[in-house]
Design a protein around this motif. Structure first.
Motif, PDB file in Angstrom:
ATOM      1  N   TYR A  18      38.511  -6.648  -0.061  1.00  8.20           N
ATOM      2  CA  TYR A  18      37.274  -7.048   0.672  1.00  8.20           C
ATOM      3  C   TYR A  18      36.591  -5.542   1.342  1.00  8.20           C
ATOM      4  O   TYR A  18      37.429  -4.855   1.987  1.00  8.20           O
ATOM      5  CB  TYR A  18      37.456  -8.123   1.904  1.00  8.20           C
ATOM      6  CG  TYR A  18      37.609  -9.419   1.085  1.00  8.20           C
ATOM      7  CD1 TYR A  18      36.426 -10.113   0.329  1.00  8.20           C
ATOM      8  CD2 TYR A  18      38.816 -10.018   1.021  1.00  8.20           C
ATOM      9  CE1 TYR A  18      36.945 -11.087  -0.366  1.00  8.20           C
ATOM     10  CE2 TYR A  18      39.067 -11.206   0.443  1.00  8.20           C
ATOM     11  CZ  TYR A  18      38.070 -11.713  -0.287  1.00  8.20           C
ATOM     12  OH  TYR A  18      38.391 -13.159  -0.840  1.00  8.20           O
ATOM     13  N   ASP A  19      35.450  -5.469   1.599  1.00  8.45           N
ATOM     14  CA  ASP A  19      34.938  -4.269   2.141  1.00  8.45           C
ATOM     15  C   ASP A  19      35.022  -4.670   3.634  1.00  8.45           C
ATOM     16  O   ASP A  19      34.354  -5.952   4.151  1.00  8.45           O
ATOM     17  CB  ASP A  19      33.397  -4.235   1.719  1.00  8.45           C
ATOM     18  CG  ASP A  19      32.927  -2.974   2.402  1.00  8.45           C
ATOM     19  OD1 ASP A  19      33.409  -2.032   3.002  1.00  8.45           O
ATOM     20  OD2 ASP A  19      31.494  -3.013   2.530  1.00  8.45           O
ATOM     21  N   ILE A  20      35.295  -3.617   4.552  1.00 11.02           N
ATOM     22  CA  ILE A  20      35.591  -3.835   5.940  1.00 11.02           C
ATOM     23  C   ILE A  20      34.831  -2.696   6.602  1.00 11.02           C
ATOM     24  O   ILE A  20      35.192  -2.421   7.909  1.00 11.02           O
ATOM     25  CB  ILE A  20      37.092  -3.963   6.454  1.00 11.02           C
ATOM     26  CG1 ILE A  20      37.944  -2.796   5.806  1.00 11.02           C
ATOM     27  CG2 ILE A  20      37.679  -5.214   6.009  1.00 11.02           C
ATOM     28  CD1 ILE A  20      39.211  -2.556   6.514  1.00 11.02           C
ATOM     29  N   SER A  21      34.028  -1.890   6.040  1.00 16.12           N
ATOM     30  CA  SER A  21      33.211  -0.842   6.484  1.00 16.12           C
ATOM     31  C   SER A  21      32.239  -1.446   7.661  1.00 16.12           C
ATOM     32  O   SER A  21      31.781  -2.689   7.689  1.00 16.12           O
ATOM     33  CB  SER A  21      32.649   0.011   5.439  1.00 16.12           C
ATOM     34  OG  SER A  21      31.627  -0.800   4.692  1.00 16.12           O
ATOM     35  N   VAL A  22      31.742  -0.469   8.570  1.00 20.66           N
ATOM     36  CA  VAL A  22      30.674  -0.808   9.266  1.00 20.66           C
ATOM     37  C   VAL A  22      29.667  -1.399   8.676  1.00 20.66           C
ATOM     38  O   VAL A  22      28.759  -0.839   7.765  1.00 20.66           O
ATOM     39  CB  VAL A  22      30.258   0.230  10.314  1.00 20.66           C
ATOM     40  CG1 VAL A  22      29.213   0.071  11.180  1.00 20.66           C
ATOM     41  CG2 VAL A  22      31.556   0.825  11.226  1.00 20.66           C
ATOM     42  N   GLY A  23      28.987  -2.749   9.160  1.00 30.61           N
ATOM     43  CA  GLY A  23      27.751  -3.271   8.421  1.00 30.61           C
ATOM     44  C   GLY A  23      28.100  -4.428   7.289  1.00 30.61           C
ATOM     45  O   GLY A  23      27.561  -4.921   6.829  1.00 30.61           O
ATOM     46  N   SER A  24      29.471  -4.250   7.137  1.00 28.00           N
ATOM     47  CA  SER A  24      30.057  -5.206   6.049  1.00 28.00           C
ATOM     48  C   SER A  24      30.164  -6.654   6.616  1.00 28.00           C
ATOM     49  O   SER A  24      30.068  -6.847   7.795  1.00 28.00           O
ATOM     50  CB  SER A  24      31.324  -4.836   5.672  1.00 28.00           C
ATOM     51  OG  SER A  24      32.231  -5.057   6.656  1.00 28.00           O
ATOM     52  N   PHE A  25      29.931  -7.526   5.726  1.00 29.44           N
ATOM     53  CA  PHE A  25      30.302  -8.983   6.240  1.00 29.44           C
ATOM     54  C   PHE A  25      31.524  -9.214   7.273  1.00 29.44           C
ATOM     55  O   PHE A  25      31.199  -9.676   8.451  1.00 29.44           O
ATOM     56  CB  PHE A  25      30.499 -10.002   5.161  1.00 29.44           C
ATOM     57  CG  PHE A  25      30.637 -11.515   5.358  1.00 29.44           C
ATOM     58  CD1 PHE A  25      29.807 -12.417   5.887  1.00 29.44           C
ATOM     59  CD2 PHE A  25      32.294 -11.933   5.477  1.00 29.44           C
ATOM     60  CE1 PHE A  25      29.969 -13.787   6.365  1.00 29.44           C
ATOM     61  CE2 PHE A  25      32.494 -13.143   5.855  1.00 29.44           C
ATOM     62  CZ  PHE A  25      31.255 -14.165   6.322  1.00 29.44           C
ATOM     63  N   PHE A  26      32.593  -8.776   6.974  1.00 24.36           N
ATOM     64  CA  PHE A  26      33.883  -9.013   7.898  1.00 24.36           C
ATOM     65  C   PHE A  26      33.484  -8.225   9.223  1.00 24.36           C
ATOM     66  O   PHE A  26      34.042  -8.586  10.293  1.00 24.36           O
ATOM     67  CB  PHE A  26      35.128  -8.701   7.160  1.00 24.36           C
ATOM     68  CG  PHE A  26      35.584  -9.663   6.128  1.00 24.36           C
ATOM     69  CD1 PHE A  26      36.288 -10.689   6.588  1.00 24.36           C
ATOM     70  CD2 PHE A  26      35.477  -9.673   4.853  1.00 24.36           C
ATOM     71  CE1 PHE A  26      36.522 -11.849   5.680  1.00 24.36           C
ATOM     72  CE2 PHE A  26      35.908 -10.644   3.956  1.00 24.36           C
ATOM     73  CZ  PHE A  26      36.405 -11.712   4.436  1.00 24.36           C
ATOM     74  N   TYR A  27      33.118  -6.880   8.809  1.00 25.87           N
ATOM     75  CA  TYR A  27      32.990  -6.122  10.123  1.00 25.87           C
ATOM     76  C   TYR A  27      31.926  -6.931  11.170  1.00 25.87           C
ATOM     77  O   TYR A  27      32.187  -6.954  12.395  1.00 25.87           O
ATOM     78  CB  TYR A  27      32.706  -4.946   9.759  1.00 25.87           C
ATOM     79  CG  TYR A  27      32.532  -4.014  10.977  1.00 25.87           C
ATOM     80  CD1 TYR A  27      33.546  -2.977  11.140  1.00 25.87           C
ATOM     81  CD2 TYR A  27      31.399  -3.843  12.019  1.00 25.87           C
ATOM     82  CE1 TYR A  27      33.693  -2.319  12.510  1.00 25.87           C
ATOM     83  CE2 TYR A  27      31.416  -2.918  13.004  1.00 25.87           C
ATOM     84  CZ  TYR A  27      32.543  -2.261  13.218  1.00 25.87           C
ATOM     85  OH  TYR A  27      32.501  -1.221  14.356  1.00 25.87           O
TER      86      TYR A  27
END
Length: 236
Positions: A18-27
């Motif tokens: 999963y994407d955890i970059s700034v602005g991603s859903f999880f972030y």
């Protein structure tokens, strides 16, 4: 932990796919939670500091010193004497205001202008603390014009206005009490008693100064100046 360390730790548990970059859903989902954890962490840290006298502040220090029956000294109001001039028989009501720059004072009692065109009357500053300690002649106007009254001047210095006890001074009294054997009217007991009076800055005690059963207490005010007669009387 810093806020960045908290969010990084929380994101480390998210599966790698999963994407955890700034602005991603999880972030975006975890950041507000991390922020609240960070704020709570700061509150807990501050609460821990306030449980110890040497690091406590404000009301928390008040609660700590109260355990030793030490209460923060409150601010006091400066007082002095006015000379008010005007037409004979004109009445100045209790509570009438006079001023020195932007500092206001209230007349202590209702008085009337005498045959010589003036009257002396005591007055008290409307605000507590050292702001009301003005020099002779500094009070020179009426904020609101009083009919038949032409002039006002303080003919004495206004004194006795002391600021509320600071955290540092309150802590000093607390440490003095818990570290010194102030019992049975010994030297340290006299120091404690004198310092409980609002306006007292420092105290020196001379035991047996005039023979058995005597003690001399020497004080200065909160500004380390000679104490006035009113402060000396309160300490006595």
């Amino acid at each position: 932990m810093t806020l960045d360390e908290i969010i990084e730790y929380m994101l480390s548990s998210v599966p790698e796919e999963y994407d955890i970059s700034v602005g991603s859903f999880f972030y975006d989902l975890l950041y507000p939670v991390a922020e609240q954890i960070y704020l709570l962490q700061k509150r807990i840290s501050r609460l821990s500091e306030n449980t110890f006298a040497v690091t406590a502040e404000g009301e928390y220090l008040d609660r700590k010193t109260a355990e030793q029956n030490i209460v923060r000294k409150t601010a006091t109001y400066s007082k002095g004497t006015l000379l008010i001039s005007g037409n004979r028989g004109e009445v100045i009501l209790k509570g009438a205001k006079v001023a020195a720059d932007n500092v206001l004072f209230e007349v202590n009692e209702t008085v009337s202008i005498t045959e010589n065109g003036s009257v002396e009357v005591g007055a008290t500053c409307t605000v507590s603390g050292s702001a009301g300690n003005v020099k002779k002649g500094d009070i020179n106007r009426f904020p609101i014009t009083l009919p038949g009254i032409t002039a006002v001047q303080n003919i004495t210095d206004f004194t006795g206005g002391y600021d509320a006890e600071s955290d540092a001074d309150l802590l000093e009294r607390y440490i003095e009490k818990v570290s010194r054997p102030n019992v049975s009217g010994n030297k340290y007991h006299y120091i404690e008693w004198a310092k409980e009076v609002s306006g007292v800055g420092d105290v020196k005690v001379i035991p047996l100064w005039n023979g058995a059963g005597t003690v001399k207490v020497v004080i200065v005010d909160a500004d380390n100046r000679p104490a006035d007669s009113e402060l000396i009387s309160k300490v006595k």
